[in-house]
Design a protein around this motif. Structure first.
Motif, PDB file in Angstrom:
ATOM      1  N   ARG A   1     167.890 -40.738  79.797  1.00 52.90           N
ATOM      2  CA  ARG A   1     166.599 -40.300  79.253  1.00 52.90           C
ATOM      3  C   ARG A   1     165.449 -41.215  79.652  1.00 52.90           C
ATOM      4  O   ARG A   1     164.367 -40.753  80.016  1.00 52.90           O
ATOM      5  N   ASP A   2     165.666 -42.524  79.606  1.00 49.45           N
ATOM      6  CA  ASP A   2     164.576 -43.466  79.863  1.00 49.45           C
ATOM      7  C   ASP A   2     164.497 -43.906  81.324  1.00 49.45           C
ATOM      8  O   ASP A   2     163.676 -44.761  81.678  1.00 49.45           O
ATOM      9  N   LEU A   3     165.353 -43.331  82.174  1.00 47.97           N
ATOM     10  CA  LEU A   3     165.316 -43.664  83.602  1.00 47.97           C
ATOM     11  C   LEU A   3     164.375 -42.714  84.323  1.00 47.97           C
ATOM     12  O   LEU A   3     164.181 -41.565  83.906  1.00 47.97           O
ATOM     13  N   PRO A   4     163.761 -43.124  85.437  1.00 49.85           N
ATOM     14  CA  PRO A   4     162.844 -42.240  86.162  1.00 49.85           C
ATOM     15  C   PRO A   4     163.608 -41.138  86.894  1.00 49.85           C
ATOM     16  O   PRO A   4     164.781 -41.301  87.242  1.00 49.85           O
TER      17      PRO A   4
ATOM     18  N   PRO B   1     159.001 -37.856  73.347  1.00 49.30           N
ATOM     19  CA  PRO B   1     159.701 -39.104  73.675  1.00 49.30           C
ATOM     20  C   PRO B   1     161.216 -38.929  73.831  1.00 49.30           C
ATOM     21  O   PRO B   1     161.832 -39.591  74.665  1.00 49.30           O
ATOM     22  N   THR B   2     161.810 -38.014  73.062  1.00 47.90           N
ATOM     23  CA  THR B   2     163.277 -37.877  73.090  1.00 47.90           C
ATOM     24  C   THR B   2     163.766 -37.110  74.312  1.00 47.90           C
ATOM     25  O   THR B   2     164.931 -37.214  74.683  1.00 47.90           O
ATOM     26  N   SER B   3     162.895 -36.314  74.941  1.00 44.36           N
ATOM     27  CA  SER B   3     163.318 -35.517  76.098  1.00 44.36           C
ATOM     28  C   SER B   3     163.268 -36.299  77.398  1.00 44.36           C
ATOM     29  O   SER B   3     163.888 -35.906  78.385  1.00 44.36           O
ATOM     30  N   GLY B   4     162.506 -37.377  77.397  1.00 47.86           N
ATOM     31  CA  GLY B   4     162.325 -38.121  78.634  1.00 47.86           C
ATOM     32  C   GLY B   4     161.156 -37.619  79.451  1.00 47.86           C
ATOM     33  O   GLY B   4     160.963 -38.035  80.600  1.00 47.86           O
TER      34      GLY B   4
ATOM     35  N   GLU C   1     157.363 -37.199  80.837  1.00 43.45           N
ATOM     36  CA  GLU C   1     156.290 -38.162  81.075  1.00 43.45           C
ATOM     37  C   GLU C   1     154.968 -37.715  80.472  1.00 43.45           C
ATOM     38  O   GLU C   1     154.025 -38.498  80.382  1.00 43.45           O
TER      39      GLU C   1
ATOM     40  N   SER D   1     171.943 -40.350  78.322  1.00 50.57           N
ATOM     41  CA  SER D   1     172.115 -41.703  78.857  1.00 50.57           C
ATOM     42  C   SER D   1     171.083 -42.046  79.931  1.00 50.57           C
ATOM     43  O   SER D   1     170.859 -43.214  80.234  1.00 50.57           O
TER      44      SER D   1
ATOM     45  N   ARG E   1     150.052 -40.193  76.396  1.00 47.63           N
ATOM     46  CA  ARG E   1     150.534 -39.448  77.556  1.00 47.63           C
ATOM     47  C   ARG E   1     149.597 -38.278  77.845  1.00 47.63           C
ATOM     48  O   ARG E   1     148.984 -37.717  76.948  1.00 47.63           O
TER      49      ARG E   1
ATOM     50  N   LYS F   1     166.678 -33.885  85.788  1.00 45.46           N
ATOM     51  CA  LYS F   1     166.673 -35.299  86.161  1.00 45.46           C
ATOM     52  C   LYS F   1     168.054 -35.733  86.674  1.00 45.46           C
ATOM     53  O   LYS F   1     168.171 -36.479  87.666  1.00 45.46           O
TER      54      LYS F   1
END
Length: 750
Positions: A432-435, A460-463, A465, A430, A502, A709
């Motif tokens: 994953r896409d937050l910093p 991309p799926t792990s989050g 960078e 939930s 990336r 994270k």
């Protein structure tokens, strides 16, 4: 062995076979065996001791000692003459047992009347199952013929034990391969998984150890040996393209396949009454025993060759080859003595977990398992002997524990553990896409480690960078010859394509220590972790380094390129490595090829010496990446492969954090970007502390990004730093207790 005794040996084995064919319970069969052996050898006493547990031997049958002592007399491994035989895996043959070192008198058995003692280990493929003993009143030493006959009989008893001949009502043994067994190993990759056993090399089970037709068995053995020699010759022929070192290995292999002494020993076993496959297994078992006692690495390698040849010969004789092996079950957990990266990659990501009897925390298999986030437990001693294809198995990669054929209680507890981890993974997905931004507003860049193309879909799926470390050595390790520049360039280009803009930090070839190329002559170094490895190899073999750097430049094809050199211990090594990169760039410019848009060149800080380098190093490098795994072992002088010492030292030790703080401060002073890469970066509490003391980039396996994270977003780094400084000021050895207390008090825990 005399012809007369060959006949007696065959007669005894024939009687044993007939006794096993009778419809009787396990204890009755054992009682019959000791009667037959004692009568055949003219001994007043014959006894069988079997292991109740790994440390305890129990008298399970006897002819001549007091019957009431059966299942009552027990001794520890190494205790008494019987315990000595079991521990050393060697016979004891003495005319005066009470005078022998370690003799233990057991009054409950009535053995005081017997002087002579001959005990041989009951063993199968190097695993001791018990001890077979004969005794007489007269002081005498048993003849070589008699000892040989006992060894043959002991081998047959071991086979019968494997086949479950001694289980049932009143049995001396519990059924083998049916009881729950727990193995304690070493964590090489964390995670918890439930599945079914899939054996990398299924055991060959000899179902017919006794024969009364020696001529037929000799023919079967001869034919199988000829087929084996043909196979080995084919292997040697196919090795013509490899280097001289490998050819020598294959030649030694062929020498064993053509060994007359090996064949003569097996023919003697057949003459004594064994089948061809039982004769092969008897000699293999002796070889494994010698292998376990050999200290000379060369001798161990040669005995390993003999063991491998025996396996091939057994498969030819029994038809139980890999092609007739079990079909891979659902949720397979691979069980093996050891495995190379090539074999492991052949299985692909279908595996749920891996359990090895051998292996190391830095081995090739471990690198692949970590890349795939597959739980891996190593050094689970004895599991390949105990496990069968399809057995239920639980792998606890957090505790280094493996449950084989677990009972309902263990299964239920493990199911709860897996369910908790699944719920945690939902929470991580939930965000994953937050910093990775702490409550204080500090952002920490979380990057992933990779080494295979198969890792890149996790980006991309792990989050993550970006890729903080791409291990380039795997492409070298899984091949039998040096990869070509064009192949590497194409691979690196695909990696950059998959990263979709990336940042990817390519670490140049990091070999040596526990990562030895199969086509490079090994170096006999007393301490390879401190030896010729990584950038030292690259600078001494500049052709390989240049080829790899050219491949990276061509793969970039005008895109940004990030390169870091491993195991830099002093400024001159970085300058020499960077000079090689500059030469490669100039060569590509002259050839008219597109150059990278930008080039970042960094060094891995894995030795304390680099942390104390002149200030100019911090000005010249474009970035530094702390290689935590190696740095910690050198900082504490604690080999990370050595379980006795590696867990004694904590990453959150104040001394280690103080050293890291010095590096952070120097990087900040010169504006040098700094990251921390390694196992500890992926452990939430350690990652939190690293961020609190000033690391702003962490690189870890993809599966760790979510947990790290999650914790970072719940904490205030200033408060964590204050607790770390208070613990250091108090003189605490580690800040872990203080930080753990803070997390519990503030409700920030996972």
């Amino acid at each position: 062995m005399s012809v007369e005794f060959e006949s007696e040996s065959r007669k005894l084995l024939g009687r044993l076979r007939d006794a096993m064919a009778e419809d009787a319970a396990g204890q009755a069969r054992l009682d019959k065996i000791v009667q037959l052996i004692g009568h055949s050898m003219g001994a007043e006493v014959c006894s069988i001791y079997l292991f109740r547990d790994p440390e305890t031997l129990e008298l399970c049958a006897t002819e001549g000692l007091k019957p009431e002592a059966v299942h009552q007399t027990r001794m520890r491994l190494g205790e008494g003459l019987v315990g000595r035989v079991a521990r050393a895996k060697r016979l004891i043959n003495t005319p005066d047992a009470p005078a022998e070192r370690g003799f233990r008198y057991m009054p409950e058995t009535g053995e005081e009347r017997y002087s002579s003692f001959c005990g041989v280990p009951i063993q199968r493929l190097g695993e001791v199952l018990g001890v077979l003993v004969v005794q007489t009143k007269d002081k005498r030493e048993f003849t070589p013929d008699e000892v040989y006959a006992l060894e043959v009989v002991a081998m047959v008893i071991a086979e019968m034990t494997e086949l479950g001949a001694f289980v049932g009502e009143g049995a001396a043994l519990s059924p083998r391969h049916r009881q729950p067994v727990m193995f304690r190993g070493v964590v090489a990759q964390e995670g918890a998984v439930e599945g079914r056993v899939y054996l990398h090399e299924p055991r060959v089970v000899v179902t017919n150890p006794v024969s009364d037709d020696p001529a037929r068995e000799r023919t079967r053995l001869t034919e199988a040996i000829e087929r084996l020699r043909t196979t080995v010759d084919d292997l040697l022929e196919s090795s013509r393209s490899v280097d001289e070192e490998q050819k020598q290995v294959f030649e030694a292999y062929r020498m064993f396949a053509n060994s007359r002494s090996w064949l003569r020993r097996m023919e003697a076993d057949i003459a004594g009454g064994l089948t061809a496959e039982a004769a092969v297994e008897k000699e293999q078992s002796l070889a494994r025993t010698r292998m376990s006692q050999a200290t000379d690495p060369y001798l161990r390698d040669r005995l390993h060759d003999l063991d491998d040849l025996s396996n091939r010969l057994l498969r030819l004789l029994t038809g139980q080859g890999a092609e007739t092996g079990a079909e891979m079950p659902e949720n397979p957990v691979l069980v093996a003595r050891n495995i190379g990266p090539g074999d492991l990659l052949d299985y692909g990501k279908t595996l749920r977990g891996i359990v090895l009897e051998e292996g190391s925390v830095g081995s090739h298999a471990t690198i692949v398992a970590r890349a795939w986030a597959i739980p891996l437990v190593i050094r689970a001693s004895g599991i390949t002997t105990e496990a069968l294809n399809g057995d239920p198995i639980l792998v606890d990669g957090e505790q280094g524990v493996v449950h084989l054929r677990p009972d309902e209680t263990v299964q239920a507890a493990f199911a709860d553990k897996i369910a908790m981890k699944a719920r945690a993974q939902e929470r991580y997905a939930s965000i994953r896409d937050l910093p990775a931004e702490a409550k204080c507003g500090t952002h920490v860049g979380l990057h992933m480690n990779a080494g295979l193309m198969a890792d890149l879909p996790s980006l991309p799926t792990s989050g993550a960078e970006g890729v903080g470390l791409f291990r380039t050595e795997l492409q070298f390790l899984i091949r039998n010859q040096m990869p070509r520049r064009a192949e590497l360039s194409a691979l690196y280009a695909r990696v950059m394509d998959a990263a979709k803009g990336r940042r990817v930090a390519f670490r140049t070839l990091d070999i040596g220590s526990d990562k030895v190329l199969p086509y490079m002559k090994p170096n006999d170094e007393p301490n390879p972790a401190l030896g010729w490895r990584a950038i030292r190899v690259g600078l001494d073999k500049p052709g390989v380094l240049r080829m790899q750097l050219q491949a990276l430049i061509r793969a970039a094809n005008g895109r940004p390129l990030t390169v870091m050199f491993p195991f830099i211990a002093q400024l001159s090594e970085f300058r020499d490595a960077r000079a090689e990169l500059d030469k490669a760039l100039e060569r590509e410019r002259i050839l008219g090829r597109p150059l990278p848009e930008t080039v970042e060149v960094g060094a891995m800080l894995e030795t304390p010496s680099l942390g104390f380098s002149p200030d100019v190093l911090y000005e010249e490098v474009d970035f530094l990446s702390v290689g935590g795994n190696d740095l910690k072992q050198f900082f504490f002088a604690a080999d990370r492969e050595n379980e006795r010492v590696r867990r004694r030292y904590d990453t959150l030790n104040v001394s280690f954090l103080r050293f890291l703080q010095q590096v952070i401060d120097r990087c900040n002073a010169y504006g040098t970007p700094l990251s921390f890469c390694g196992e500890d970066a992926g452990r939430p509490v350690e990652a939190l502390c690293l961020a609190a003391i000033g690391f702003r980039t962490l690189s870890m396996r993809p599966a760790s990004i979510g947990p790290v994270k999650h914790l970072l977003r719940r904490c205030h780094l200033g408060e964590v730093r204050a607790v770390i400084e208070e613990a250091a000021a108090r003189g605490d050895q580690s800040v872990r207790p203080a930080v753990t207390e803070l997390l519990a008090r503030e409700g920030w825990g996972l």
